[in-house]
Structure formats: structure tokens, C-alpha cells
Design an enzyme around this catalytic site. Structure first.
Site, PDB file in Angstrom:
ATOM      1  N   ARG A  69       0.998  -1.211  -0.037  1.00 47.48           N
ATOM      2  CA  ARG A  69       0.014   0.170   0.129  1.00 47.48           C
ATOM      3  C   ARG A  69       0.935   1.358  -0.103  1.00 47.48           C
ATOM      4  O   ARG A  69       2.133   1.419   0.635  1.00 47.48           O
ATOM      5  CB  ARG A  69      -0.806  -0.011   1.323  1.00 47.48           C
ATOM      6  CG  ARG A  69      -2.035  -0.964   1.138  1.00 47.48           C
ATOM      7  CD  ARG A  69      -3.119  -0.724   2.439  1.00 47.48           C
ATOM      8  NE  ARG A  69      -2.437  -1.116   3.534  1.00 47.48           N
ATOM      9  CZ  ARG A  69      -1.754  -0.402   4.386  1.00 47.48           C
ATOM     10  NH1 ARG A  69      -1.985   0.931   4.233  1.00 47.48           N
ATOM     11  NH2 ARG A  69      -1.345  -0.837   5.618  1.00 47.48           N
ATOM     12  N   TYR A 209      -1.386  -3.330  -7.012  1.00 49.44           N
ATOM     13  CA  TYR A 209      -0.960  -4.250  -5.866  1.00 49.44           C
ATOM     14  C   TYR A 209      -2.270  -4.067  -4.623  1.00 49.44           C
ATOM     15  O   TYR A 209      -2.636  -3.016  -4.468  1.00 49.44           O
ATOM     16  CB  TYR A 209       0.118  -3.947  -5.349  1.00 49.44           C
ATOM     17  CG  TYR A 209       0.499  -5.221  -4.173  1.00 49.44           C
ATOM     18  CD1 TYR A 209       1.152  -6.064  -4.673  1.00 49.44           C
ATOM     19  CD2 TYR A 209       0.350  -4.904  -2.666  1.00 49.44           C
ATOM     20  CE1 TYR A 209       1.611  -7.099  -4.040  1.00 49.44           C
ATOM     21  CE2 TYR A 209       0.895  -5.926  -1.954  1.00 49.44           C
ATOM     22  CZ  TYR A 209       1.283  -7.055  -2.434  1.00 49.44           C
ATOM     23  OH  TYR A 209       1.757  -8.114  -1.613  1.00 49.44           O
ATOM     24  N   GLY A 210      -2.822  -5.083  -4.262  1.00 46.00           N
ATOM     25  CA  GLY A 210      -3.585  -5.599  -3.005  1.00 46.00           C
ATOM     26  C   GLY A 210      -4.309  -4.254  -2.654  1.00 46.00           C
ATOM     27  O   GLY A 210      -5.391  -3.718  -3.525  1.00 46.00           O
ATOM     28  N   LYS A 218      -9.742  -2.328   1.417  1.00 50.81           N
ATOM     29  CA  LYS A 218      -9.235  -1.260   2.202  1.00 50.81           C
ATOM     30  C   LYS A 218     -10.228   0.310   2.111  1.00 50.81           C
ATOM     31  O   LYS A 218     -10.642   0.893   2.858  1.00 50.81           O
ATOM     32  CB  LYS A 218      -7.819  -0.903   2.358  1.00 50.81           C
ATOM     33  CG  LYS A 218      -7.096  -2.208   2.977  1.00 50.81           C
ATOM     34  CD  LYS A 218      -7.567  -2.364   4.526  1.00 50.81           C
ATOM     35  CE  LYS A 218      -7.171  -3.461   4.971  1.00 50.81           C
ATOM     36  NZ  LYS A 218      -5.882  -4.239   4.942  1.00 50.81           N
ATOM     37  N   HIS A 238     -10.733  -2.471  11.323  1.00 45.14           N
ATOM     38  CA  HIS A 238      -9.396  -3.336  10.687  1.00 45.14           C
ATOM     39  C   HIS A 238      -9.491  -4.307  11.557  1.00 45.14           C
ATOM     40  O   HIS A 238      -8.248  -4.543  12.597  1.00 45.14           O
ATOM     41  CB  HIS A 238      -8.158  -2.474  10.721  1.00 45.14           C
ATOM     42  CG  HIS A 238      -7.041  -3.171  10.073  1.00 45.14           C
ATOM     43  ND1 HIS A 238      -5.965  -2.830  10.066  1.00 45.14           N
ATOM     44  CD2 HIS A 238      -7.054  -4.090   9.144  1.00 45.14           C
ATOM     45  CE1 HIS A 238      -4.986  -3.453   9.162  1.00 45.14           C
ATOM     46  NE2 HIS A 238      -6.063  -4.223   8.704  1.00 45.14           N
ATOM     47  N   SER A 260      -1.406  -3.715  10.042  1.00 47.14           N
ATOM     48  CA  SER A 260      -1.095  -4.459   9.058  1.00 47.14           C
ATOM     49  C   SER A 260       0.140  -5.075   9.310  1.00 47.14           C
ATOM     50  O   SER A 260       1.252  -4.742   9.859  1.00 47.14           O
ATOM     51  CB  SER A 260      -1.011  -3.608   7.872  1.00 47.14           C
ATOM     52  OG  SER A 260      -1.880  -2.810   7.361  1.00 47.14           O
ATOM     53  N   CYS A 262       0.562  -7.582  11.571  1.00 47.26           N
ATOM     54  CA  CYS A 262       0.868  -7.720  13.246  1.00 47.26           C
ATOM     55  C   CYS A 262       0.013  -8.839  13.663  1.00 47.26           C
ATOM     56  O   CYS A 262      -0.060  -8.854  15.053  1.00 47.26           O
ATOM     57  CB  CYS A 262       0.626  -6.473  14.045  1.00 47.26           C
ATOM     58  SG  CYS A 262       1.734  -4.914  13.460  1.00 47.26           S
ATOM     59  N   ASP A 285      -9.398  -9.829   8.599  1.00 50.23           N
ATOM     60  CA  ASP A 285      -8.924  -8.439   8.352  1.00 50.23           C
ATOM     61  C   ASP A 285      -9.974  -7.226   8.623  1.00 50.23           C
ATOM     62  O   ASP A 285      -9.555  -6.205   9.161  1.00 50.23           O
ATOM     63  CB  ASP A 285      -8.392  -8.356   6.917  1.00 50.23           C
ATOM     64  CG  ASP A 285      -7.440  -7.335   6.497  1.00 50.23           C
ATOM     65  OD1 ASP A 285      -6.528  -7.057   7.371  1.00 50.23           O
ATOM     66  OD2 ASP A 285      -7.733  -6.406   5.681  1.00 50.23           O
ATOM     67  N   ARG A 385       1.899 -12.145  -0.751  1.00 48.02           N
ATOM     68  CA  ARG A 385       0.686 -12.455  -0.237  1.00 48.02           C
ATOM     69  C   ARG A 385       0.112 -13.815  -0.827  1.00 48.02           C
ATOM     70  O   ARG A 385       0.386 -13.943  -2.092  1.00 48.02           O
ATOM     71  CB  ARG A 385      -0.139 -11.332  -0.319  1.00 48.02           C
ATOM     72  CG  ARG A 385       0.000 -10.141   0.177  1.00 48.02           C
ATOM     73  CD  ARG A 385      -0.695  -9.629   1.554  1.00 48.02           C
ATOM     74  NE  ARG A 385       0.039  -8.709   2.486  1.00 48.02           N
ATOM     75  CZ  ARG A 385      -0.603  -8.152   3.426  1.00 48.02           C
ATOM     76  NH1 ARG A 385      -1.782  -8.968   3.954  1.00 48.02           N
ATOM     77  NH2 ARG A 385      -0.053  -7.347   4.003  1.00 48.02           N
ATOM     78  N   ARG A 416       2.733  -3.715  17.878  1.00 44.46           N
ATOM     79  CA  ARG A 416       3.824  -4.496  17.589  1.00 44.46           C
ATOM     80  C   ARG A 416       4.745  -3.509  18.618  1.00 44.46           C
ATOM     81  O   ARG A 416       5.225  -2.309  17.972  1.00 44.46           O
ATOM     82  CB  ARG A 416       4.419  -4.457  16.400  1.00 44.46           C
ATOM     83  CG  ARG A 416       5.513  -5.192  16.169  1.00 44.46           C
ATOM     84  CD  ARG A 416       6.052  -5.362  14.521  1.00 44.46           C
ATOM     85  NE  ARG A 416       5.213  -6.427  13.868  1.00 44.46           N
ATOM     86  CZ  ARG A 416       5.368  -7.548  13.462  1.00 44.46           C
ATOM     87  NH1 ARG A 416       6.610  -7.894  13.920  1.00 44.46           N
ATOM     88  NH2 ARG A 416       4.675  -8.438  12.840  1.00 44.46           N
ATOM     89  N   PHE A 511       1.849 -16.752  18.636  1.00 45.28           N
ATOM     90  CA  PHE A 511       1.246 -17.705  17.759  1.00 45.28           C
ATOM     91  C   PHE A 511       0.071 -18.503  18.713  1.00 45.28           C
ATOM     92  O   PHE A 511      -0.862 -18.044  19.138  1.00 45.28           O
ATOM     93  CB  PHE A 511       2.229 -18.455  17.072  1.00 45.28           C
ATOM     94  CG  PHE A 511       3.002 -17.630  15.976  1.00 45.28           C
ATOM     95  CD1 PHE A 511       2.421 -17.077  14.682  1.00 45.28           C
ATOM     96  CD2 PHE A 511       4.164 -17.374  16.460  1.00 45.28           C
ATOM     97  CE1 PHE A 511       3.342 -16.109  13.877  1.00 45.28           C
ATOM     98  CE2 PHE A 511       4.958 -16.504  15.447  1.00 45.28           C
ATOM     99  CZ  PHE A 511       4.584 -16.258  14.206  1.00 45.28           C
ATOM    100  N   GLU A 513       0.197 -20.057  21.251  1.00 52.11           N
ATOM    101  CA  GLU A 513       0.184 -19.637  22.830  1.00 52.11           C
ATOM    102  C   GLU A 513      -0.422 -18.618  22.981  1.00 52.11           C
ATOM    103  O   GLU A 513      -0.870 -18.330  24.309  1.00 52.11           O
ATOM    104  CB  GLU A 513       1.823 -19.837  23.286  1.00 52.11           C
ATOM    105  CG  GLU A 513       2.561 -20.840  22.831  1.00 52.11           C
ATOM    106  CD  GLU A 513       2.283 -22.265  23.483  1.00 52.11           C
ATOM    107  OE1 GLU A 513       1.153 -22.314  24.363  1.00 52.11           O
ATOM    108  OE2 GLU A 513       2.824 -23.244  23.183  1.00 52.11           O
ATOM    109  N   ASN A 514      -0.950 -17.844  22.295  1.00 51.89           N
ATOM    110  CA  ASN A 514      -1.577 -16.729  22.357  1.00 51.89           C
ATOM    111  C   ASN A 514      -3.078 -17.104  22.671  1.00 51.89           C
ATOM    112  O   ASN A 514      -3.980 -16.418  23.396  1.00 51.89           O
ATOM    113  CB  ASN A 514      -1.931 -15.760  21.425  1.00 51.89           C
ATOM    114  CG  ASN A 514      -0.612 -15.144  20.914  1.00 51.89           C
ATOM    115  OD1 ASN A 514       0.087 -14.855  21.601  1.00 51.89           O
ATOM    116  ND2 ASN A 514      -0.498 -14.549  19.567  1.00 51.89           N
TER     117      ASN A 514
END
Ligand code: GTP
Ligand code: SPV
Ligand code: MN
Length: 604
Positions: A69, A209-210, A218, A238, A260, A262, A285, A385, A416, A511, A513-514
Site C-alpha cells: 500500500r 497491488y493489494g 481497504k 480493521h 497491518s 501484526c 482483516d 501474499r 507491535r 502464535f 500460545e496466544n
């Protein structure tokens, strides 16, 4: 030829301006898809993957300058500058139209103009949200087929009521006067991703792109929809949507907003490591949130596909995404290609297969990197992606196709952050939760062009996606909390999977474990565990977070879940400065919360 008068007129106007060689109305059929893929193979945009390994799937490599983006070229062209606010680029709509009309003039010469009728959300929703994308890219057309409800059915529903739709115009910006001049990935150095919020209209130019080109995603489902939501009393966010079931068989729905790249797709498809818990996916998303008749907030995923970050997606991190991808029917962009016509990326397997071709088309080996390139260059672009139908997710919830959505029990914000933000915190109230979301911060990722790893505030993970003034947006969140009784509102939490030690090592395994954090969230909803109230929010008491069987030292655990007074002493002024920078539309509740936190810090 469709008989929707408004649509036909708009297509004629765009064709008169852009002067394509042909016009094609997309029906979304399998035959049409085959034709498009043949065309894309011929132009060198895609190759078909090995039918035995990835059935019905293609691989695309973009121009190396068109990989993410483009936030610097993204505009909210509201009539008044003050309606776009300090966090969006703005230009006067008439001026922008004049600039872009020049760019669009003849821009589809030698190409086909594709008309893609689509619906974001369910076609049989109470108020279906239609759109029509005009594009000169067949790659966009096949991607929209995975990501949205598009084609004949969407068109028929629009025609039945002459429904209004969001016109979304896209061009790669590379006219072809001689067909032999075409390149595999046409695009233009000049890029504009533009939204006209009052007109509910999107103009995009120069990128294939995307999020720049799949305009239902978006541009519509977040930027334009956030404006619709402000006007109509709902939220476009989001957020992933998941259903969590406890060993006792009780189910909860959780929405989570992370910036994005994260961790939304990963959390949405999580395989819990704790006994007896299970997760089902509803969205990865975008979530549209509305109040139901019963006063509860309901979430719907307006998309039909996953447009997921490929690197880091493997059997050990996200087996459900891997299973979805194995189902085929997918488009892979900027990953690496194997010798047997399959795809590969970093994190798919521990070692790379031999004889790879990297995302720039160069022979690549794990030991040497790309031929002629730098040692250590990755085989797949960090923002490469996979685009895959969500219906191929093995753990898709049966409620995914319910137009009414699912009632939300918890909202989780996250970012993050190497430090400061604890693993999980609960808000003390709705307005404290809005404050947590509003002041959310994150280190930038490869999902947008620009430097990676730069700390920025990303309110509700929506910084690049709010279609209006951020102050009005936060006020709308506060207002939503006032529209029902307190007990019916989702509880709000704030998480950070990315806290690190002094050596830069992740303190939390993340991952799967979350799931342990999700369990604590449920225990808080059920009021089964207490909290420690801190300026960072209400944190787990020692021993309450289930770490049974987890390989983590007591010191690391304390560091990852703990409140750090010194880090917060640095954080608070940063938050204050940022809130001030947004101007006077920020709701007074944000100042109140800031003041409460400052007080609590002074008292400790
Ligand atoms: P967008 O599609 O860009 O909106 O991204 P997303 O929020 O869906 O992010 P995604 O789940 O694709 O994850 C992005 C990156 O973060 C991947 O490289 C993951 O491997 C990594 N990641 C996801 N969850 C975790 C986690 O719990 N811990 C760590 N350390 N990394 C994670
Ligand atoms: C994001 O950047 O948040 C994405 C990818 O989900 S894109 O569709 O390119 O916006
Ligand atoms: Mn996203």
C-alpha cells in the site's frame, strides 16, 4: 448488457474518458476465470502452478516498485479539509478530480475495461452494500472474485432495486498503443489512491497491488464504510473475528484490531495449545460492527477471501492457513517459485527447497541468496501474499455466512511494541478501552511502503484507513458505547505479542500460545479471576495466566505481563503530545483517561 441505468451511464462515461479497446462485464463464472487466467499467462503476469500440488492456482510477480500500500499517495478528498483531519492526506476534491481526469484521459488505450459488480457483506443483508469496480487489470478481476461476492448474482441484486453502488475506478495507468509493448506487471510511477467520502466514490491510479487496487477491501470496506458507519451509527474496523469455545462448551466471539502485518490472520485461525479450547474463524482483516435489536454489538466480515502475509505462515505457526492454501484456487503474489511449479516462502519450512526462483525472478539458494543480488536477501518479499477463498479454511465457523453476524463479547486492540505495553491488559471501562485503542502504537511493517520498524500511533489499527477526521472517529467510538446498556457492551482488552528483552529476543512465544491470553480474556468476561489495577490497565494476577506446559521462565513471564513504571514515564508524555497533535475534535473522554492515568502514576 446490464439494465441498471446508473451503472450503464457510469461505464459509458468512464469508457469515453479512458478509451479502452473493449468492455467486459464480469459474471464471475468459472469459464470467465479461465479466460482471464489465459490472458494473464499470455501477458506474462501470472504462471499457472502445478495442478497436482496447487490446483487452479496462479503465481504473480509484481513490478519491484509496486509491492505494498502507498500511504503517501492515499487521499481523503472530503469537501472540507477539516473533515479529513490531521492523519489523512487531503486535496480539494475538484482539484484532485482535475488532476486525475488528466491521468485517466486515454489511460486504458489498448486494454480491456472490466466491470466488476460486487457486494461487500452479504447480498441478502438488510441493507446490502454494493460497489462496482472498473479496472483495466485482469489480475484485479480474478483477485476480486476471491475477495468479494462479485459477478452475476451481485449485479442481479443491484438491478432488482436499481440499488445505488459505490463507483470504484481503477487503472494501472499504462496505456498500450502497441500490444507488443506490454510488460508483465503494468503500473505507473505516479500513484493516487483517492476517496471522495461525501460522494462515496473511489478513484485509484497507477498501482496493481493489494489494497491499492482491490478497491472493495481497504478503500471501500474501511475508508468509505467508516464514513457510512459514522453517518448510520455503525463501525467499519480493521479487525479479525473469531469464535472461541471453552472446555465447558461455552462460546464467545472476539474481534481484534492489530495494524497491518501484526498478527490478525494468525490469531483468527489459531489452534489453541490449551486442553479443551477451540477456535473457529469468521474473518481475518475487516469487521463491520452494528447493534442488534437486543442491544448487543454484532460483527460481520464483509469479505470472502484471505489476503494474507505469506512469510511466517507455516505448519508450526498457522496450520489452518496452510490447509486453506493447499485447497488451491489461490493467487500467490511475490513469493518464491519452486522447480516443480509450487510456491515457497520463508517460514513455510525450516529449510528452503533447492532451485528456487525468488520474487524478482532470479535463481535463489538458501546459501547464496539471489543470483547477482545481495547475500541474505529473502526469496519472498516480506509483504508477499496468498489470496485464498475463506471457505477453504478448515475451521470456518458455520456463522460466517450469517448476514446478521455474531454477537461480540470482547474487543482486543494490539500493536507491535518492543517494550512498555504488557502482554494483556483489560480496560476499566468503555471509554478507557477507547483510550487504549486510540493510543495504540506499533512499529511499522512491510505492508506499506516506507521505513520498517518506526514507532507510530495507530488508533484502533485504523490510522491508514479512517475515512474522516480521527477526532470525530474517536467521538463516534465513545458515542457507540453510549448507545446501549453497559452490560451489553463488549469488554475491551489491549495485547502485545511482541515485547522483547534487552537482546531483542521475543519474551512471549506467541502464535498458538496466544490462546492462553484468550482464556484469560474469557475468565475476565466470566468474572472468574481478579486483576491488578495499573496505569497500563487491569493486568493478570500472578498465577492467573495459564502457562501450564509452556517453556517460559518466571523472570520472562513477569517481564512480559508486568507494568514498567520507567517505560510508562516515557510513554505518557508521548501519548499526551500525540493526542494534542490531533486538535480539538478529540473527545474530552480521552483527556479524562489521560488524567486518570497520570494521577495513578503519581500515586504509585
Ligand atoms: P495484514 O493482512 O497486513 O492486515 O496483517 P495481519 O495483521 O493479518 O498479520 P499476520 O497474521 O499475517 O501476521 C504478520 C506477521 O506477524 C507474520 O510474519 C507473522 O508470522 C507474525 N506474527 C503473527 N502473530 C505473531 C505472534 O504472536 N508473535 C510473533 N512474534 N509474530 C507473530
Ligand atoms: C493491510 O495492509 O492491512 C492488508 C494488505 O491487509 S492490503 O490489502 O494491501 O491493504
Ligand atoms: Mn489488513
Amino acid at each position: 448488457m446490464p439494465h441498471h441505468a446508473g451503472l450503464v451511464k457510469w461505464v459509458q462515461e468512464v469508457a469515453a474518458l479512458t478509451r479502452p479497446a473493449a468492455i467486459h462485464y464480469c459474471d464471475g463464472s468459472d469459464t470467465e476465470y479461465e479466460t482471464f487466467v489465459d490472458l494473464l499467462v499470455e501477458s506474462g503476469t501470472v504462471v499457472r502452478l502445478n495442478e497436482e500440488i496447487k490446483p487452479n492456482s496462479v503465481y504473480a510477480r509484481t513490478d519491484p516498485d509496486d509491492v505494498a500500500r502507498v500511504e503517501d499517495s492515499t487521499f481523503i478528498c472530503s469537501v472540507k479539509e477539516n473533515d479529513a483531519g490531521p492523519t489523512n492526506n487531503w486535496m480539494d476534491p475538484d482539484k484532485m478530480k482535475a488532476t486525475m481526469t488528466k491521468l485517466y484521459d486515454g489511460c486504458m488505450r489498448g486494454r480491456t475495461l472490466y466491470v466488476i459488480p460486487f457486494c461487500m457483506g452479504h447480498i441478502d443483508a438488510a441493507e446490502p452494500k454494493f460497489g462496482v469496480e472498473i479496472t483495466d487489470s485482469a489480475y484485479v478481476a480474478i483477485s476480486m472474485r476471491i475477495m468479494t461476492r462479485m459477478g452475476a448474482e451481485a449485479l442481479a441484486a443491484m438491478e432488482a432495486t436499481e440499488a445505488s453502488f459505490v463507483p470504484a475506478l481503477h487503472s494501472v495507468g499504462m496505456p498500450l498503443d502497441d500490444p507488443t509493448d506490454d510488460v508483465p506487471w503494468p503500473c505507473n510511477d505516479v500513484k493516487y489512491i483517492v476517496h471522495f467520502p461525501e460522494e462515496r466514490m473511489i478513484w485509484s491510479y497507477g498501482s496493481g497491488y493489494g489494497g491499492n487496487s482491490l478497491l472493495g477491501k481497504k478503500c471501500y470496506a474501511l475508508r468509505i464504510a467508516s464514513v457510512m458507519g459514522r453517518d448510520e451509527g455503525w463501525l467499519a474496523e480493521h479487525m479479525l473475528i473469531l469464535k472461541l469455545t471453552s472446555p465447558e462448551g461455552r462460546s464467545y466471539h472476539v474481534c481484534a484490531a492489530f495494524p497491518s502485518a501484526c498478527g490478525k490472520t494468525n490469531l483468527a485461525m489459531l489452534e489453541p495449545t490449551i486442553e479443551g479450547w477451540s477456535v473457529e474463524t469468521l474473518g481475518d482483516d475487516i469487521a463491520w460492527l452494528r447493534f442488534g435489536e437486543d442491544g448487543r454489538l454484532y460483527a460481520v466480515n464483509p469479505e470472502t477471501g484471505l489476503f494474507g502475509v505469506a512469510p511466517g505462515t507455516g505448519m508450526d505457526t498457522n496450520p489452518n492457513a496452510v490447509a486453506a492454501i493447499e485447497g488451491g484456487n489461490s493467487i500467490f503474489t511475490n513469493v518464491a517459485l519452486t522447480a516443480d511449479g509450487d510456491v515457497w516462502w520463508e517460514g513455510m519450512s525450516r529449510s528452503a527447497p533447492p532451485n528456487l526462483t525468488d520474487w524478482k525472478g532470479r535463481p535463489w539458494t538458501a546459501r547464496g541468496g539471489p543470483e547477482g543480488g545481495r547475500l541474505g536477501e529473502k526469496a519472498a518479499h516480506p509483504n508477499s501474499r496468498f489470496c485464498t477463498p475463506i471457505e477453504q479454511t478448515p475451521i470456518l465457523s458455520k456463522d460466517y455466512n450469517n448476514p446478521a453476524g455474531v454477537p461480540v463479547d470482547a474487543i482486543i486492540f494490539g500493536g507491535r511494541r518492543q517494550n512498555t505495553i504488557p502482554l494483556v491488559a483489560q480496560s476499566r471501562s468503555w471509554s478507557h478501552g477507547v483510550f487504549m485503542g486510540a493510543t495504540c502504537s506499533s512499529e511499522t511493517t512491510a505492508a506499506a511502503t516506507g521505513a520498517v520498524g518506526v514507532l507510530r500511533r495507530d488508533p484502533m489499527a485504523m490510522l491508514p484507513f479512517i475515512g474522516y477526521h480521527v477526532g470525530d472517529y474517536l467521538a463516534h467510538w465513545i458515542e457507540m458505547g453510549n448507545s446501549t446498556t453497559h452490560d451489553k457492551l463488549p469488554k475491551i482488552f489491549y495485547v502485545n505479542w511482541f515485547r522483547r528483552d534487552a537482546d531483542g529476543r521475543f519474551l512471549w512465544p506467541g502464535f498458538k500460545e496466544n490462546s492462553r491470553v484468550l482464556k484469560w480474556v474469557v475468565e475476565r468476561i466470566e468474572d472468574r479471576v481478579g486483576v491488578i489495577d495499573t496505569p497500563a490497565g487491569m493486568l493478570p494476577q500472578p498465577g492467573d495466566l495459564d502457562v501450564t506446559g509452556l517453556d517460559i521462565t518466571d523472570a520472562d513471564l513477569a517481564a512480559v505481563i508486568g507494568y514498567s513504571p520507567t517505560e510508562w514515564a516515557d510513554e505518557l508524555p508521548r501519548i499526551r503530545r500525540w493526542l494534542r497533535s490531533l486538535g480539538s475534535k478529540v473527545p474530552v473522554e480521552m483527556d479524562d483517561e489521560l488524567w486518570l492515568i497520570a494521577e495513578a502514576m503519581a500515586r504509585r
